[in-house]
Enzyme design. Structure first.
Site: not given
Ligand code: NAD
Length: 244
Positions: A150
């Site tokens: 990741y």
């Molecule tokens: N939540 C956190 O603490 C956090 C922290 C830093 C960065 N992020 C980043 O923020 C973003 C969103 O995080 P989140 O917590 O909402 O994650 P999440 O896992 O809840 O949501 C991810 C979304 O991406 C979609 N997805 C996955 N694979 C896919 C694909 N191949 N094509 C299209 N859509 C796809 C999923 O269906 C889901 O709706 C991500 O990039 C994550 O790395 C999150």
């Protein structure tokens, strides 16, 4: 799909941060295209934000091309590359990650973002004033353990952002990245315990947990004309967990 308002496509906006950003951008007057691999969730969020759903698997070149075909004729003013394998990931040291899992994470988070952006370039060029925001992670700055695939994918995404900003400069398209810290969403995950959240909040300058709403202002700024002189940058949104 035609609109008087500015149009932004947010990937992975069927849930979590993407959904929160989609809701916030819609409130700020954007026409939001809710893109997700899960078509049902994309449709449900599209209904919430008064936008349109785009079913796309960003890890598939064919699916990205099909999404681009759906947008033929649309001028895309903003693209938020937020989709990633994240909440479903299990944590383990890098030597326990097998090749298939490594490739799956890189294939969505990095290759998928490259692939979708490439497919959507004609739509972005039609805008004349487009802005790309790539959602990386502050986990890069702390080298968060047990997340090697990741963290590597997000570090790669920051590099990709810098190159995109250079290569798209001539087309008037800006590209920037944001690095959120840990964000509480409606999706439960095993990668961070309540005790870890408590300790992290204590270590932040802003001493409260983050919600998806904390990303909205920064993303809206980077998409809009107020950031017209900002390109090829990374904006850290982790409450000051890390300082740079
Ligand atoms: N939540 C956190 O603490 C956090 C922290 C830093 C960065 N992020 C980043 O923020 C973003 C969103 O995080 P989140 O917590 O909402 O994650 P999440 O896992 O809840 O949501 C991810 C979304 O991406 C979609 N997805 C996955 N694979 C896919 C694909 N191949 N094509 C299209 N859509 C796809 C999923 O269906 C889901 O709706 C991500 O990039 C994550 O790395 C999150």
């Amino acid at each position: 799909m035609s609109t008087e308002r500015k149009t932004v496509l947010v990937t992975g906006s069927g849930q979590g941060i993407g959904r929160g950003v989609a809701l916030g951008l819609a409130e700020r007057g954007w026409h939001v295209l809710v893109a997700d691999i899960d078509e049902q969730r994309a449709k449900s969020v599209a209904a919430e934000v008064g936008g349109d759903a785009v079913a796309v698997d960003i890890s598939s070149a064919e699916s990205c091309r099909a999404a681009a075909d759906q947008l033929s004729g649309v001028a895309l003013d903003g693209l938020v590359n937020n989709a990633a394998l994240f909440s479903t990931l299990a944590m383990k040291p890098f030597w326990e990650i097998d090749e298939a899992e490594w490739n799956r994470v890189l294939g969505v988070n990095l290759t998928g973002t490259w692939q979708l952006t490439k497919a959507l370039l004609p739509a972005l060029r039609r805008s004349g004033d487009a802005s790309i925001v790539n959602v990386a992670a502050s986990a890069v700055w702390i080298g968060r353990p047990n997340y090697a695939h990741y963290v590597a994918s997000k570090a790669g995404l920051i590099g990709l952002t810098y190159v995109m900003s250079r290569e798209l400069a001539g087309a008037g398209i800006r590209a920037n990245a944001v690095t959120p810290g840990s964000v509480q969403t409606e999706i439960p995950r095993t990668t961070i315990t309540a005790e870890q959240v408590r300790r992290q909040v204590e270590a932040q300058n802003v001493q409260r947990p983050a919600t998806p709403g904390d990303l909205v202002g920064v993303v809206a700024f980077l998409l809009g004309s107020d950031s017209g002189f900002v390109s090829g940058q990374t904006v850290n949104v982790d409450g000051g967990l890390t300082v740079r």
